[in-house]
Design a protein around this motif. Structure first.
Motif, PDB file in Angstrom:
ATOM      1  N   ALA A   1      16.615  62.799 -98.396  1.00  0.00           N
ATOM      2  CA  ALA A   1      16.159  61.420 -98.305  1.00  0.00           C
ATOM      3  C   ALA A   1      14.721  61.285 -98.797  1.00  0.00           C
ATOM      4  CB  ALA A   1      16.280  60.919 -96.870  1.00  0.00           C
ATOM      5  N   LEU A   2      13.900  62.306 -98.622  1.00  0.00           N
ATOM      6  CA  LEU A   2      12.490  62.209 -98.998  1.00  0.00           C
ATOM      7  C   LEU A   2      12.237  62.475-100.477  1.00  0.00           C
ATOM      8  CD1 LEU A   2      10.858  63.983 -95.922  1.00  0.00           C
ATOM      9  CD2 LEU A   2      11.032  61.525 -96.363  1.00  0.00           C
ATOM     10  N   ILE A   3      13.008  63.398-101.068  1.00  0.00           N
ATOM     11  CA  ILE A   3      12.749  63.721-102.476  1.00  0.00           C
ATOM     12  C   ILE A   3      14.006  63.628-103.349  1.00  0.00           C
ATOM     13  CG2 ILE A   3      10.806  65.210-101.874  1.00  0.00           C
ATOM     14  CD1 ILE A   3      12.607  67.612-102.609  1.00  0.00           C
ATOM     15  N   GLY A   4      15.108  63.193-102.790  1.00  0.00           N
ATOM     16  CA  GLY A   4      16.321  63.011-103.582  1.00  0.00           C
ATOM     17  C   GLY A   4      17.239  64.209-103.637  1.00  0.00           C
ATOM     18  N   LYS A   5      16.851  65.326-103.045  1.00  0.00           N
ATOM     19  CA  LYS A   5      17.688  66.531-102.993  1.00  0.00           C
ATOM     20  C   LYS A   5      17.479  67.193-101.644  1.00  0.00           C
ATOM     21  CE  LYS A   5      17.777  67.453-107.885  1.00  0.00           C
ATOM     22  NZ  LYS A   5      17.767  68.460-108.919  1.00  0.00           N
ATOM     23  N   HIS A   6      18.502  67.923-101.194  1.00  0.00           N
ATOM     24  CA  HIS A   6      18.362  68.636 -99.919  1.00  0.00           C
ATOM     25  C   HIS A   6      17.976  70.089-100.177  1.00  0.00           C
ATOM     26  CE1 HIS A   6      22.258  70.561-100.490  1.00  0.00           C
ATOM     27  NE2 HIS A   6      22.776  69.363-100.749  1.00  0.00           N
ATOM     28  N   HIS A   7      17.691  70.801 -99.111  1.00  0.00           N
ATOM     29  CA  HIS A   7      17.178  72.163 -99.222  1.00  0.00           C
ATOM     30  C   HIS A   7      18.189  73.172 -99.745  1.00  0.00           C
ATOM     31  CE1 HIS A   7      19.055  71.937 -95.326  1.00  0.00           C
ATOM     32  NE2 HIS A   7      18.707  73.153 -94.966  1.00  0.00           N
ATOM     33  N   GLY A   8      19.454  72.813 -99.794  1.00  0.00           N
ATOM     34  CA  GLY A   8      20.455  73.694-100.383  1.00  0.00           C
ATOM     35  C   GLY A   8      20.467  73.630-101.890  1.00  0.00           C
ATOM     36  N   GLU A   9      19.908  72.572-102.447  1.00  0.00           N
ATOM     37  CA  GLU A   9      19.944  72.399-103.900  1.00  0.00           C
ATOM     38  C   GLU A   9      18.569  72.362-104.549  1.00  0.00           C
ATOM     39  OE1 GLU A   9      22.125  68.769-104.564  1.00  0.00           O
ATOM     40  OE2 GLU A   9      20.767  67.600-103.329  1.00  0.00           O
ATOM     41  N   SER A  10      17.504  72.474-103.763  1.00  0.00           N
ATOM     42  CA  SER A  10      16.160  72.362-104.323  1.00  0.00           C
ATOM     43  C   SER A  10      15.177  73.237-103.550  1.00  0.00           C
ATOM     44  CB  SER A  10      15.713  70.897-104.259  1.00  0.00           C
ATOM     45  OG  SER A  10      14.324  70.773-104.392  1.00  0.00           O
ATOM     46  N   GLU A  11      14.472  74.094-104.269  1.00  0.00           N
ATOM     47  CA  GLU A  11      13.436  74.915-103.643  1.00  0.00           C
ATOM     48  C   GLU A  11      12.298  74.031-103.130  1.00  0.00           C
ATOM     49  OE1 GLU A  11      11.478  78.004-101.968  1.00  0.00           O
ATOM     50  OE2 GLU A  11      13.534  77.976-102.696  1.00  0.00           O
TER      51      GLU A  11
ATOM     52  N   PHE B   1      23.285  58.918 -83.961  1.00  0.00           N
ATOM     53  CA  PHE B   1      22.107  58.546 -84.744  1.00  0.00           C
ATOM     54  C   PHE B   1      22.515  57.910 -86.070  1.00  0.00           C
ATOM     55  CE2 PHE B   1      18.806  61.751 -82.876  1.00  0.00           C
ATOM     56  CZ  PHE B   1      18.822  61.049 -81.693  1.00  0.00           C
ATOM     57  N   GLN B   2      23.555  58.456 -86.690  1.00  0.00           N
ATOM     58  CA  GLN B   2      23.983  57.899 -87.966  1.00  0.00           C
ATOM     59  C   GLN B   2      24.482  56.463 -87.797  1.00  0.00           C
ATOM     60  OE1 GLN B   2      23.204  58.327 -90.833  1.00  0.00           O
ATOM     61  NE2 GLN B   2      24.779  59.208 -92.131  1.00  0.00           N
ATOM     62  N   ARG B   3      25.258  56.217 -86.736  1.00  0.00           N
ATOM     63  CA  ARG B   3      25.726  54.846 -86.480  1.00  0.00           C
ATOM     64  C   ARG B   3      24.543  53.895 -86.264  1.00  0.00           C
ATOM     65  NH1 ARG B   3      29.428  57.936 -83.915  1.00  0.00           N
ATOM     66  NH2 ARG B   3      28.532  57.703 -81.848  1.00  0.00           N
ATOM     67  N   ALA B   4      23.542  54.347 -85.533  1.00  0.00           N
ATOM     68  CA  ALA B   4      22.355  53.513 -85.300  1.00  0.00           C
ATOM     69  C   ALA B   4      21.599  53.273 -86.608  1.00  0.00           C
ATOM     70  CB  ALA B   4      21.437  54.181 -84.271  1.00  0.00           C
ATOM     71  N   ASN B   5      21.466  54.300 -87.435  1.00  0.00           N
ATOM     72  CA  ASN B   5      20.789  54.136 -88.724  1.00  0.00           C
ATOM     73  C   ASN B   5      21.538  53.161 -89.626  1.00  0.00           C
ATOM     74  OD1 ASN B   5      18.683  55.879 -88.154  1.00  0.00           O
ATOM     75  ND2 ASN B   5      19.722  57.660 -89.010  1.00  0.00           N
ATOM     76  N   ARG B   6      22.863  53.270 -89.646  1.00  0.00           N
ATOM     77  CA  ARG B   6      23.648  52.373 -90.492  1.00  0.00           C
ATOM     78  C   ARG B   6      23.533  50.930 -90.013  1.00  0.00           C
ATOM     79  NH1 ARG B   6      29.406  55.033 -91.784  1.00  0.00           N
ATOM     80  NH2 ARG B   6      29.122  54.213 -93.877  1.00  0.00           N
ATOM     81  N   LYS B   7      23.495  50.758 -88.702  1.00  0.00           N
ATOM     82  CA  LYS B   7      23.370  49.411 -88.146  1.00  0.00           C
ATOM     83  C   LYS B   7      22.016  48.804 -88.528  1.00  0.00           C
ATOM     84  CE  LYS B   7      23.805  46.879 -83.804  1.00  0.00           C
ATOM     85  NZ  LYS B   7      24.064  46.982 -82.365  1.00  0.00           N
ATOM     86  N   LYS B   8      20.966  49.599 -88.457  1.00  0.00           N
ATOM     87  CA  LYS B   8      19.623  49.093 -88.733  1.00  0.00           C
ATOM     88  C   LYS B   8      19.316  49.001 -90.230  1.00  0.00           C
ATOM     89  CE  LYS B   8      14.806  49.645 -87.451  1.00  0.00           C
ATOM     90  NZ  LYS B   8      13.880  50.258 -86.503  1.00  0.00           N
ATOM     91  N   TYR B   9      19.726  50.015 -91.009  1.00  0.00           N
ATOM     92  CA  TYR B   9      19.318  50.085 -92.416  1.00  0.00           C
ATOM     93  C   TYR B   9      20.445  49.840 -93.410  1.00  0.00           C
ATOM     94  CZ  TYR B   9      15.369  52.356 -90.172  1.00  0.00           C
ATOM     95  OH  TYR B   9      14.302  52.638 -89.372  1.00  0.00           O
TER      96      TYR B   9
ATOM     97  N   ASP C   1      25.441  57.168 -96.041  1.00  0.00           N
ATOM     98  CA  ASP C   1      26.751  56.853 -96.611  1.00  0.00           C
ATOM     99  C   ASP C   1      27.895  57.700 -96.061  1.00  0.00           C
ATOM    100  OD1 ASP C   1      25.759  59.105 -97.863  1.00  0.00           O
ATOM    101  OD2 ASP C   1      26.434  58.526 -99.866  1.00  0.00           O
ATOM    102  N   ARG C   2      27.619  58.567 -95.136  1.00  0.00           N
ATOM    103  CA  ARG C   2      28.664  59.355 -94.469  1.00  0.00           C
ATOM    104  C   ARG C   2      28.736  58.927 -93.009  1.00  0.00           C
ATOM    105  NH1 ARG C   2      30.167  63.324 -97.946  1.00  0.00           N
ATOM    106  NH2 ARG C   2      28.661  63.830 -99.546  1.00  0.00           N
ATOM    107  N   GLU C   3      29.842  59.266 -92.350  1.00  0.00           N
ATOM    108  CA  GLU C   3      30.021  58.896 -90.938  1.00  0.00           C
ATOM    109  C   GLU C   3      29.153  59.746 -90.006  1.00  0.00           C
ATOM    110  OE1 GLU C   3      31.836  56.301 -89.787  1.00  0.00           O
ATOM    111  OE2 GLU C   3      32.122  55.821 -91.898  1.00  0.00           O
ATOM    112  N   TYR C   4      28.533  60.760 -90.529  1.00  0.00           N
ATOM    113  CA  TYR C   4      27.737  61.691 -89.736  1.00  0.00           C
ATOM    114  C   TYR C   4      26.483  62.044 -90.519  1.00  0.00           C
ATOM    115  CZ  TYR C   4      29.761  64.757 -93.173  1.00  0.00           C
ATOM    116  OH  TYR C   4      30.137  65.306 -94.373  1.00  0.00           O
TER     117      TYR C   4
END
Length: 183
Positions: A1-11, A53-61, A69-72
């Protein structure tokens, strides 16, 4: 979310993640020292919390691609479960977080076959997790149960106990394909 890639795909994402969790650990250590209380950094919220938390985030944002964009949401310092990655790489990426998460942490890998059919790969995964100083880890693997005879184990094309084949619309259903977890 912060840089467009997660730690599994970006050093870069990996280093940012370690910096963030390292900062959290420094702060909890400082609170422990200042307040003489046992503050600590926890790396493993309950699965239900990640969904809540994901449900709350989806409701707010709303739905944000790559974020809500995922259920979790992926919990702890795991590489996202949907990301295809070799077990050994997942271990290498997640292990450094364990040293920072002194209140608890977990790592796991998913084997897509019967571990008894590839004991060397199973042992290699356990050794890799141990050697990486992962404090708590799990290896998940498929287990099937025949609803007719009750056999529990890996059922491929047919139950090895009663030889029942599962048929759906005239086709044999093959529950899973074999593959090595440590290629």
């Amino acid at each position: 979310a912060l840089i467009g890639k997660h730690h599994g795909e970006s050093e870069e994402a990996q280093q940012l993640g370690l910096k963030i969790v390292g900062h959290l650990r420094e702060r909890t250590d400082a609170y422990t020292e200042a307040e003489h209380r046992n503050w600590s950094t926890f790396g493993t919220p309950a699965e239900s919390t990640a969904g809540q938390f994901q449900r709350a985030n989806r409701k707010k944002y709303g739905i944000i691609p790559g974020v809500t964009d995922r259920e979790y949401m992926t919990n702890s310092s795991h590489v996202p479960v949907y990301y295809p990655i070799k077990a050994i790489d997942k271990i290498r990426i997640e292990a450094p977080y364990h040293a920072l998460e002194n209140a608890g942490h977990i790592a796991y890998i998913e084997m897509d076959g019967d571990p008894s059919k590839n004991v060397k790969a199973f042992e290699a995964v356990v050794r890799a997790m141990h050697d990486a100083n992962m404090g708590y880890f799990s290896i998940n693997h498929p287990v099937d149960r025949d609803p007719v005879c009750g056999y529990t184990g890996i059922i491929e094309n047919e139950c090895p106990h009663c030889h029942r084949k599962e048929v759906s619309r005239g086709h044999i259903v093959v529950p899973r394909m074999k593959a090595s977890c440590c290629e």
